[in-house]
Design an enzyme around this catalytic site. Structure first.
Site, mmCIF file in Angstrom:
data_model
loop_
_atom_site.group_PDB
_atom_site.id
_atom_site.type_symbol
_atom_site.label_atom_id
_atom_site.label_comp_id
_atom_site.label_asym_id
_atom_site.label_seq_id
_atom_site.Cartn_x
_atom_site.Cartn_y
_atom_site.Cartn_z
ATOM 1 C CB CYS A 10 -25.360 63.910 124.615
ATOM 2 S SG CYS A 10 -26.386 62.420 124.644
ATOM 3 C CG ASN A 13 -25.372 57.240 126.352
ATOM 4 O OD1 ASN A 13 -25.178 56.149 126.853
ATOM 5 N ND2 ASN A 13 -24.816 57.576 125.206
ATOM 6 C CB CYS A 15 -30.567 62.244 121.187
ATOM 7 S SG CYS A 15 -32.271 62.063 121.733
ATOM 8 N NE ARG A 16 -27.272 66.409 122.426
ATOM 9 C CZ ARG A 16 -26.986 67.377 123.290
ATOM 10 N NH1 ARG A 16 -26.436 68.499 122.863
ATOM 11 N NH2 ARG A 16 -27.232 67.223 124.571
ATOM 12 C CB SER A 17 -23.426 60.637 123.336
ATOM 13 O OG SER A 17 -24.428 60.105 124.160
ATOM 14 C CG ASP A 127 -31.001 67.496 123.383
ATOM 15 O OD1 ASP A 127 -31.460 66.563 122.690
ATOM 16 O OD2 ASP A 127 -30.996 67.467 124.633
#
Length: 160
Positions: A10, A13, A15-17, A127
């Site tokens: 993401c 690095n 939140c999402r990933s 996001d």
């Protein structure tokens, strides 16, 4: 023994990933495939290098049994495209950034995470950084669905 390696990517690095990494690690462990599937995550930017995931991501993950606290942000590099079999982006901006970093011969390794969740209608993982707690729960929902599909796809590459 054949091994497969996956890196989730993401923007920062945090939140999402890392959420996708934690979900995938959990699923891989449950499936007894930890010796066959390596999982990591990275960001396209360098703003949060060495930082733990966002507190909201950690709390949301913890409520569902995923441990994000030990993970640390890092930036994706060209060498990662040699190391990983699959580089899985959270959104189209991440895909573009990855295409700019990837050696030309390895660009076919880049995929969108939500491609592995055909039952869902979302194309990208939104996001949650500038929103509230609900956004982090939505990311978990998306990651659980897509990582389940990704694991099923990876299983076809070897027999257990």
């Amino acid at each position: 023994m054949k091994k497969v390696s996956v890196c989730f990517v993401c923007l920062g690095n945090i939140c999402r990933s890392p959420t996708a990494e934690a979900v995938m690690r959990h699923l891989v462990g449950q499936a007894g495939l930890a010796e066959r599937i390596d999982v990591d995550s990275a960001g396209t930017g360098d703003w949060h290098l060495g930082e733990a995931p966002d507190e909201r991501a950690q709390r949301a993950g913890q409520r569902r049994g995923y441990g994000l606290a030990p993970l640390r942000a890092r930036q994706i590099g060209a060498d990662d495209f040699e190391r990983f079999d699959l580089v899985v982006a959270m959104d189209d901006a991440n895909v573009t950034a990855l295409q700019n970093v990837a050696p030309t011969a390895t660009r076919d390794k880049i995929r969108l995470l939500m491609e592995f969740a055909p039952q869902r209608n979302e194309r990208v993982v939104t996001d949650p950084y500038f929103g509230g707690e609900a956004g982090f729960e939505a990311v978990l929902d998306q990651c659980e669905a897509a990582c389940t599909g990704l694991l099923a796809a990876l299983r076809t590459q070897f027999t257990v």
